[in-house]
Scaffold this motif. Sequence first.
Motif, PDB file in Angstrom:
ATOM      1  N   SER A 135       0.635  -1.002   0.054  1.00 29.97           N
ATOM      2  CA  SER A 135      -0.121  -0.183  -0.339  1.00 29.97           C
ATOM      3  C   SER A 135       0.679   1.526   0.043  1.00 29.97           C
ATOM      4  O   SER A 135       0.128   2.399  -0.059  1.00 29.97           O
ATOM      5  CB  SER A 135      -1.121   0.209   0.962  1.00 29.97           C
ATOM      6  N   ASN A 136       2.222   0.664  -0.030  1.00 26.55           N
ATOM      7  CA  ASN A 136       3.083   2.538   0.393  1.00 26.55           C
ATOM      8  C   ASN A 136       3.253   2.806  -1.192  1.00 26.55           C
ATOM      9  O   ASN A 136       3.680   2.197  -2.219  1.00 26.55           O
ATOM     10  CB  ASN A 136       4.945   1.828   0.495  1.00 26.55           C
ATOM     11  N   GLU A 137       2.917   4.260  -1.624  1.00 26.75           N
ATOM     12  CA  GLU A 137       3.091   4.697  -3.064  1.00 26.75           C
ATOM     13  C   GLU A 137       3.733   6.120  -3.308  1.00 26.75           C
ATOM     14  O   GLU A 137       4.090   6.508  -4.334  1.00 26.75           O
ATOM     15  CB  GLU A 137       1.172   5.129  -2.855  1.00 26.75           C
ATOM     16  N   ILE A 138       4.408   5.829  -1.693  1.00 23.56           N
ATOM     17  CA  ILE A 138       5.732   6.811  -1.925  1.00 23.56           C
ATOM     18  C   ILE A 138       6.887   6.138  -2.716  1.00 23.56           C
ATOM     19  O   ILE A 138       6.819   5.321  -2.951  1.00 23.56           O
ATOM     20  CB  ILE A 138       6.953   6.957  -0.097  1.00 23.56           C
ATOM     21  N   ALA A 139       7.439   7.255  -3.264  1.00 20.63           N
ATOM     22  CA  ALA A 139       8.032   6.871  -4.585  1.00 20.63           C
ATOM     23  C   ALA A 139       8.892   5.799  -4.414  1.00 20.63           C
ATOM     24  O   ALA A 139       9.760   5.672  -3.403  1.00 20.63           O
ATOM     25  CB  ALA A 139       9.508   8.504  -5.336  1.00 20.63           C
ATOM     26  N   PRO A 140      10.044   4.891  -5.315  1.00 21.59           N
ATOM     27  CA  PRO A 140      11.071   3.897  -4.062  1.00 21.59           C
ATOM     28  C   PRO A 140      11.866   4.146  -4.577  1.00 21.59           C
ATOM     29  O   PRO A 140      12.593   4.283  -3.329  1.00 21.59           O
ATOM     30  CB  PRO A 140      10.566   2.944  -6.448  1.00 21.59           C
ATOM     31  N   ALA A 141      12.929   4.997  -4.936  1.00 26.22           N
ATOM     32  CA  ALA A 141      14.431   6.036  -4.204  1.00 26.22           C
ATOM     33  C   ALA A 141      14.112   6.595  -2.567  1.00 26.22           C
ATOM     34  O   ALA A 141      15.101   5.986  -2.176  1.00 26.22           O
ATOM     35  CB  ALA A 141      14.623   6.474  -5.426  1.00 26.22           C
ATOM     36  N   LEU A 142      13.208   7.096  -2.775  1.00 27.71           N
ATOM     37  CA  LEU A 142      13.043   7.690  -1.539  1.00 27.71           C
ATOM     38  C   LEU A 142      12.425   6.747  -0.409  1.00 27.71           C
ATOM     39  O   LEU A 142      12.890   6.846   0.825  1.00 27.71           O
ATOM     40  CB  LEU A 142      11.640   9.070  -1.429  1.00 27.71           C
ATOM     41  N   THR A 143      11.297   6.125  -1.016  1.00 32.77           N
ATOM     42  CA  THR A 143      11.476   4.504   0.426  1.00 32.77           C
ATOM     43  C   THR A 143      12.078   4.036   1.269  1.00 32.77           C
ATOM     44  O   THR A 143      13.012   3.722   1.289  1.00 32.77           O
ATOM     45  CB  THR A 143      10.441   3.752  -0.323  1.00 32.77           C
ATOM     46  N   ILE A 144      14.004   3.548  -0.243  1.00 32.25           N
ATOM     47  CA  ILE A 144      14.631   2.752  -0.307  1.00 32.25           C
ATOM     48  C   ILE A 144      15.432   4.114   1.109  1.00 32.25           C
ATOM     49  O   ILE A 144      16.077   3.259   2.390  1.00 32.25           O
ATOM     50  CB  ILE A 144      15.870   2.692  -0.847  1.00 32.25           C
ATOM     51  N   VAL A 145      16.021   5.063   0.776  1.00 30.75           N
ATOM     52  CA  VAL A 145      16.581   5.991   1.315  1.00 30.75           C
ATOM     53  C   VAL A 145      15.836   6.583   3.499  1.00 30.75           C
ATOM     54  O   VAL A 145      16.515   5.985   3.777  1.00 30.75           O
ATOM     55  CB  VAL A 145      16.783   7.206   1.008  1.00 30.75           C
ATOM     56  N   ILE A 146      14.768   6.204   2.489  1.00 30.62           N
ATOM     57  CA  ILE A 146      14.255   6.593   4.504  1.00 30.62           C
ATOM     58  C   ILE A 146      13.714   4.677   5.167  1.00 30.62           C
ATOM     59  O   ILE A 146      14.220   4.780   6.492  1.00 30.62           O
ATOM     60  CB  ILE A 146      12.236   6.708   4.218  1.00 30.62           C
ATOM     61  N   LYS A 147      14.130   4.029   4.219  1.00 28.04           N
ATOM     62  CA  LYS A 147      14.423   2.919   4.774  1.00 28.04           C
ATOM     63  C   LYS A 147      15.528   2.715   5.345  1.00 28.04           C
ATOM     64  O   LYS A 147      15.976   1.238   6.865  1.00 28.04           O
ATOM     65  CB  LYS A 147      13.635   1.082   4.202  1.00 28.04           C
ATOM     66  N   GLN A 148      16.711   3.135   4.965  1.00 28.31           N
ATOM     67  CA  GLN A 148      17.832   2.624   5.269  1.00 28.31           C
ATOM     68  C   GLN A 148      18.106   3.804   6.332  1.00 28.31           C
ATOM     69  O   GLN A 148      19.000   3.332   7.002  1.00 28.31           O
ATOM     70  CB  GLN A 148      18.829   2.964   4.234  1.00 28.31           C
ATOM     71  N   SER A 149      17.616   4.494   6.451  1.00 26.71           N
ATOM     72  CA  SER A 149      17.750   5.513   7.728  1.00 26.71           C
ATOM     73  C   SER A 149      17.555   5.152   9.083  1.00 26.71           C
ATOM     74  O   SER A 149      17.549   5.671   9.904  1.00 26.71           O
ATOM     75  CB  SER A 149      17.224   7.077   7.496  1.00 26.71           C
ATOM     76  N   LEU A 150      15.885   4.376   8.312  1.00 30.74           N
ATOM     77  CA  LEU A 150      15.340   3.686   9.765  1.00 30.74           C
ATOM     78  C   LEU A 150      15.457   3.349  10.643  1.00 30.74           C
ATOM     79  O   LEU A 150      15.729   2.715  11.684  1.00 30.74           O
ATOM     80  CB  LEU A 150      13.985   3.633   9.399  1.00 30.74           C
TER      81      LEU A 150
END
Length: 313
Positions: A135-150
């Motif tokens: 259900s996540n519709e955030i851009a894939p590139a931004l999603t990867i960056v946010i997950k790594q930072s988390l």
Amino acid sequence: MSINSESLPKEPSAVQQRRQANMLLVRLQWFVILLLVAALLWLYISQQRFQHNVNDRLQSNEQITSRLNEMDDRLFSMSQQILPKTSTTVSSQAQNQLDLLRIQIQAADRLLIDNNDSAAIELLQGLHWQLSQSSNEIAPALTIVIKQSLMKDIERLQARSSQPSPWQLQNLAIQNIQDFLHSHERVTNVAPQTKTTDNSTGLTRRQLMIHEVIMTLNLASQASNMREQDQFISYLAQARKQLQSLVPPNSEPKNSDKQASESTKKAANKTDVQTKSSPANISEVIDWLDRLIANAPKPTPLLTTQILDQPTR
């Protein structure tokens, strides 16, 4: 016949017996009435107490609910103030998810300020799982960056939770200073009594000043427990100013004091805050307070917060 006639008046007549029975019944009735009144009064008092307890619980629940609502309103208002402008190419659903993510990260920051690391870690782990859903519709590139930072934030918090917090180290150092001041005050109390009157007055003033410093350090410990950095530094500065008046100008410490001071400074090169040793004199206490002020704990923002604060392109 004369004997029987004399004994008859002594026996109660039927009328008198009925009167006595009526009196006994009336007394029994009043006794039962009083018991009923007492039981009703006890039931009324019990009901009032129960109602009072229920009202107190309801009022407490209402206060908690109102505080939660106020926190939600503040988080929402803060998010509206600091949300960066996003590109028009980002879909509205993705933008809503980013806005919600920012609010949740702000809630995690608030938990860290309240020293609730475990709840913050659970919240960050939940956000990481949320970004992995379809259900996540955030851009894939931004999603990867946010997950790594988390993940980096989670690992940092987990490592930090296994160690004493900087606030705890500060409190331990303050406790060591207070222990030294207590012992110093006891030594002052048993000073030789062959001093002059002026010197005795000076000793009494010194004892009072040390006691005031100990009380000020208690306030600093309370501010540390509440994570109030400004008040913590203010109380430490006040205690330092009070102790400064006890140090004679241009006074040279004894050789033993110099050696103790040098060993303390060498130990200070390894750790910013002293937690396992104690100062040797008032000058070292002032030096400790200076280092406590300089190393007052500061909140470290999450890496994810810094990433989300950057404008989306």
